[in-house]
Design a protein around this motif. Structure first.
Motif, PDB file in Angstrom:
ATOM      1  N   GLY A 114       8.108  -8.472  10.698  1.00  0.00           N
ATOM      2  CA  GLY A 114       8.925  -7.618  11.566  1.00  0.00           C
ATOM      3  C   GLY A 114       8.872  -6.147  11.204  1.00  0.00           C
ATOM      4  N   GLU A 115       9.744  -5.381  11.862  1.00  0.00           N
ATOM      5  CA  GLU A 115       9.792  -3.931  11.698  1.00  0.00           C
ATOM      6  C   GLU A 115      10.151  -3.547  10.268  1.00  0.00           C
ATOM      7  N   GLU A 116      11.013  -4.335   9.651  1.00  0.00           N
ATOM      8  CA  GLU A 116      11.407  -4.035   8.267  1.00  0.00           C
ATOM      9  C   GLU A 116      10.206  -4.119   7.327  1.00  0.00           C
ATOM     10  N   THR A 117       9.350  -5.107   7.583  1.00  0.00           N
ATOM     11  CA  THR A 117       8.145  -5.254   6.772  1.00  0.00           C
ATOM     12  C   THR A 117       7.201  -4.082   6.986  1.00  0.00           C
ATOM     13  N   ARG A 118       7.053  -3.657   8.245  1.00  0.00           N
ATOM     14  CA  ARG A 118       6.192  -2.501   8.533  1.00  0.00           C
ATOM     15  C   ARG A 118       6.666  -1.265   7.777  1.00  0.00           C
ATOM     16  N   LYS A 119       7.976  -1.048   7.793  1.00  0.00           N
ATOM     17  CA  LYS A 119       8.532   0.113   7.097  1.00  0.00           C
ATOM     18  C   LYS A 119       8.251   0.025   5.590  1.00  0.00           C
ATOM     19  N   LYS A 120       8.403  -1.172   5.052  1.00  0.00           N
ATOM     20  CA  LYS A 120       8.182  -1.366   3.623  1.00  0.00           C
ATOM     21  C   LYS A 120       6.713  -1.126   3.262  1.00  0.00           C
ATOM     22  N   ILE A 121       5.794  -1.650   4.087  1.00  0.00           N
ATOM     23  CA  ILE A 121       4.364  -1.464   3.827  1.00  0.00           C
ATOM     24  C   ILE A 121       4.002   0.012   3.891  1.00  0.00           C
ATOM     25  N   PRO A 138     -12.013  -2.345   5.539  1.00  0.00           N
ATOM     26  CA  PRO A 138     -12.421  -2.152   4.134  1.00  0.00           C
ATOM     27  C   PRO A 138     -13.743  -1.415   3.970  1.00  0.00           C
ATOM     28  N   ARG A 139     -14.709  -1.685   4.862  1.00  0.00           N
ATOM     29  CA  ARG A 139     -16.014  -1.031   4.742  1.00  0.00           C
ATOM     30  C   ARG A 139     -15.923   0.479   4.947  1.00  0.00           C
ATOM     31  N   GLU A 140     -14.818   0.936   5.546  1.00  0.00           N
ATOM     32  CA  GLU A 140     -14.631   2.368   5.796  1.00  0.00           C
ATOM     33  C   GLU A 140     -13.851   3.052   4.671  1.00  0.00           C
ATOM     34  N   LEU A 141     -13.522   2.293   3.636  1.00  0.00           N
ATOM     35  CA  LEU A 141     -12.716   2.825   2.538  1.00  0.00           C
ATOM     36  C   LEU A 141     -13.566   3.027   1.288  1.00  0.00           C
ATOM     37  N   SER A 142     -13.155   3.985   0.464  1.00  0.00           N
ATOM     38  CA  SER A 142     -13.801   4.159  -0.833  1.00  0.00           C
ATOM     39  C   SER A 142     -13.352   3.037  -1.773  1.00  0.00           C
ATOM     40  N   GLY A 143     -14.032   2.922  -2.912  1.00  0.00           N
ATOM     41  CA  GLY A 143     -13.648   1.902  -3.886  1.00  0.00           C
ATOM     42  C   GLY A 143     -12.212   2.068  -4.357  1.00  0.00           C
ATOM     43  N   GLY A 144     -11.813   3.313  -4.596  1.00  0.00           N
ATOM     44  CA  GLY A 144     -10.446   3.565  -5.027  1.00  0.00           C
ATOM     45  C   GLY A 144      -9.424   3.195  -3.969  1.00  0.00           C
ATOM     46  N   GLN A 145      -9.757   3.467  -2.704  1.00  0.00           N
ATOM     47  CA  GLN A 145      -8.848   3.113  -1.610  1.00  0.00           C
ATOM     48  C   GLN A 145      -8.754   1.600  -1.436  1.00  0.00           C
ATOM     49  N   GLN A 146      -9.881   0.899  -1.591  1.00  0.00           N
ATOM     50  CA  GLN A 146      -9.854  -0.569  -1.505  1.00  0.00           C
ATOM     51  C   GLN A 146      -8.971  -1.162  -2.608  1.00  0.00           C
ATOM     52  N   GLN A 147      -9.083  -0.609  -3.805  1.00  0.00           N
ATOM     53  CA  GLN A 147      -8.249  -1.096  -4.903  1.00  0.00           C
ATOM     54  C   GLN A 147      -6.769  -0.890  -4.587  1.00  0.00           C
ATOM     55  N   ARG A 148      -6.435   0.248  -4.001  1.00  0.00           N
ATOM     56  CA  ARG A 148      -5.032   0.543  -3.682  1.00  0.00           C
ATOM     57  C   ARG A 148      -4.515  -0.363  -2.561  1.00  0.00           C
ATOM     58  N   VAL A 149      -5.383  -0.706  -1.634  1.00  0.00           N
ATOM     59  CA  VAL A 149      -4.985  -1.663  -0.595  1.00  0.00           C
ATOM     60  C   VAL A 149      -4.684  -3.021  -1.228  1.00  0.00           C
ATOM     61  N   ALA A 150      -5.534  -3.444  -2.156  1.00  0.00           N
ATOM     62  CA  ALA A 150      -5.306  -4.724  -2.843  1.00  0.00           C
ATOM     63  C   ALA A 150      -4.002  -4.688  -3.640  1.00  0.00           C
ATOM     64  N   LEU A 151      -3.724  -3.559  -4.267  1.00  0.00           N
ATOM     65  CA  LEU A 151      -2.481  -3.416  -5.027  1.00  0.00           C
ATOM     66  C   LEU A 151      -1.274  -3.414  -4.092  1.00  0.00           C
ATOM     67  N   ALA A 152      -1.406  -2.737  -2.962  1.00  0.00           N
ATOM     68  CA  ALA A 152      -0.313  -2.718  -1.970  1.00  0.00           C
ATOM     69  C   ALA A 152      -0.041  -4.119  -1.438  1.00  0.00           C
ATOM     70  N   ARG A 153      -1.100  -4.892  -1.194  1.00  0.00           N
ATOM     71  CA  ARG A 153      -0.934  -6.266  -0.716  1.00  0.00           C
ATOM     72  C   ARG A 153      -0.145  -7.099  -1.732  1.00  0.00           C
ATOM     73  N   ALA A 154      -0.453  -6.917  -3.025  1.00  0.00           N
ATOM     74  CA  ALA A 154       0.256  -7.656  -4.066  1.00  0.00           C
ATOM     75  C   ALA A 154       1.720  -7.240  -4.143  1.00  0.00           C
ATOM     76  N   LEU A 155       1.988  -5.952  -3.972  1.00  0.00           N
ATOM     77  CA  LEU A 155       3.363  -5.445  -4.093  1.00  0.00           C
ATOM     78  C   LEU A 155       4.211  -5.750  -2.864  1.00  0.00           C
ATOM     79  N   ALA A 156       3.569  -5.895  -1.717  1.00  0.00           N
ATOM     80  CA  ALA A 156       4.324  -6.116  -0.474  1.00  0.00           C
ATOM     81  C   ALA A 156       5.085  -7.433  -0.484  1.00  0.00           C
ATOM     82  N   LYS A 157       4.704  -8.349  -1.357  1.00  0.00           N
ATOM     83  CA  LYS A 157       5.368  -9.657  -1.453  1.00  0.00           C
ATOM     84  C   LYS A 157       6.662  -9.605  -2.261  1.00  0.00           C
TER      85      LYS A 157
END
Length: 353
Positions: A114-121, A138-157
């Protein structure tokens, strides 16, 4: 809810052909709530197996795993499955879905979309400086940006535990320091219990509050990163946490003799020992230096520039086959002779294996 992780006498045995291979051997470990634990060790020593057992992806052959006081795994049995352990994981490969945009990769494991999740992400993305790339693949991101996306995915839980397996190894050397600093900052801001697994001591020293060196299936030493670096319990640990020169020495009557130097060491038993001295604790000089002892004269074999200081390779005049690394603030001519000095309080003494 953030938890304390506790392992009690955990072993793990894999069957390889007709024989059993014990990867973990009676591991005891406590990672306190909100702390960041670093696990350092060479390849094949059981680091990833340890991480997978904590995550519930492997079952211990014997022993118990607790989250706070709750038993989650025991001998050959998983009591709480991985999907119910609320673990955020960042893999070495980052494991992003190539057909999903960054935002969808982050939101994938979150049940409520929901919207609350979007705000949190978006808040997490802003903290990680990837808000502007959420609509990219992902193919449009640098290595550092991909790592940060992976970290954000882990933290979003809202994970109880954050597990990072070799999280910086796929990054360019020039951005690893900033990535390590970011992980440390995020882990503290979220207050999440974290486990970082790496073979690189720089990762552990940059991120961890407490670190353990895993050797031959068990922890050889656990302590602060500084304790492991300054007071390693063995030459093997000393080697893993940083570069060190190793020499033969002898202790007799409370005095350590190494090369041409003599140092008071009343805490050591008499006999032959292995001596360790880190390159930054040595100096080559034409004159004596207060607070340092002479180990005798040496000849300079190599003098190179490392980008921040000079690096010398020297050999004692009487032992040309012995080569020692010395950090220096200036270069020295090849084949020049000088006195090798050491900080006596930094000389490490280990038992001969």
């Amino acid at each position: 809810m953030v938890v304390t992780v506790k392992l009690s006498k955990v072993t793990k045995t894999f069957k390889k052909g007709k024989r059993n291979v014990e990867v973990l051997r009676g591991v005891d470990l406590v990672v306190e709530r909100g702390a960041c634990m670093g696990v350092l060790g060479p390849s094949g020593t059981g680091k990833t197996t340890l991480m997978r057992i904590i995550a519930g992806l492997e079952v211990p052959s014997s022993g118990e795993v607790y989250f706070d006081d709750k038993l989650v795994s025991t001998s050959n049995r998983i009591i709480v499955p991985p999907e119910n352990r609320n673990i955020g994981m960042v893999f070495q490969s980052w494991a992003l879905y190539p057909n999903m945009k960054a935002y969808d990769n982050i939101a994938f494991a979150v049940k409520n979309k929901g919207e609350e999740t979007r705000k949190k992400i978006e808040e997490i993305a802003e903290l990680l400086d990837i808000l502007h790339v959420l609509d990219r693949y992902p193919r449009e991101l640098s290595g550092g940006q991909q790592q940060r996306v992976a970290l954000a995915r882990a933290l979003a839980k809202d994970p109880s535990i954050l597990v990072l397996d070799e999280p910086f190894s796929n990054l360019d050397a020039r951005i690893r320091d900033s990535a390590r600093a970011l992980v440390k900052k995020v882990q503290k801001e979220f207050g999440v219990t974290a486990l970082v697994v790496s073979h690189d001591p720089a990762d552990i020293f940059s991120v961890a509050d407490v670190a353990g060196v895993l050797l031959d299936g068990n922890f050889a030493q656990v302590g602060s990163p500084l304790e492991l670096y300054d007071s390693p319990v063995s030459a093997s640990v000393a080697r893993l946490v940083g570069e060190i020169n190793e020499l033969d020495g002898v202790v007799e009557g409370g005095k350590l003799r190494v090369l041409r130097g003599v140092v008071e060491r009343r805490d050591c038993q008499d006999g032959n020992v292995k001596v360790g001295i880190r390159p930054e604790d040595l100096r080559v000089s034409e004159t004596e230096v207060q607070g340092m002892i002479s180990l005798g004269k040496v000849r300079v074999k190599v003098s190179s520039y490392t980008g921040s200081s000079f690096r010398l390779v020297v050999s004692p005049l009487e032992e040309e086959k012995v080569e020692l690394y010395v950090n220096s603030d200036r270069p020295m001519p090849i084949n020049s002779e000088a006195v090798l000095l050491a900080k006596p309080e930094k000389i490490k003494v280990f038992k001969n294996n």
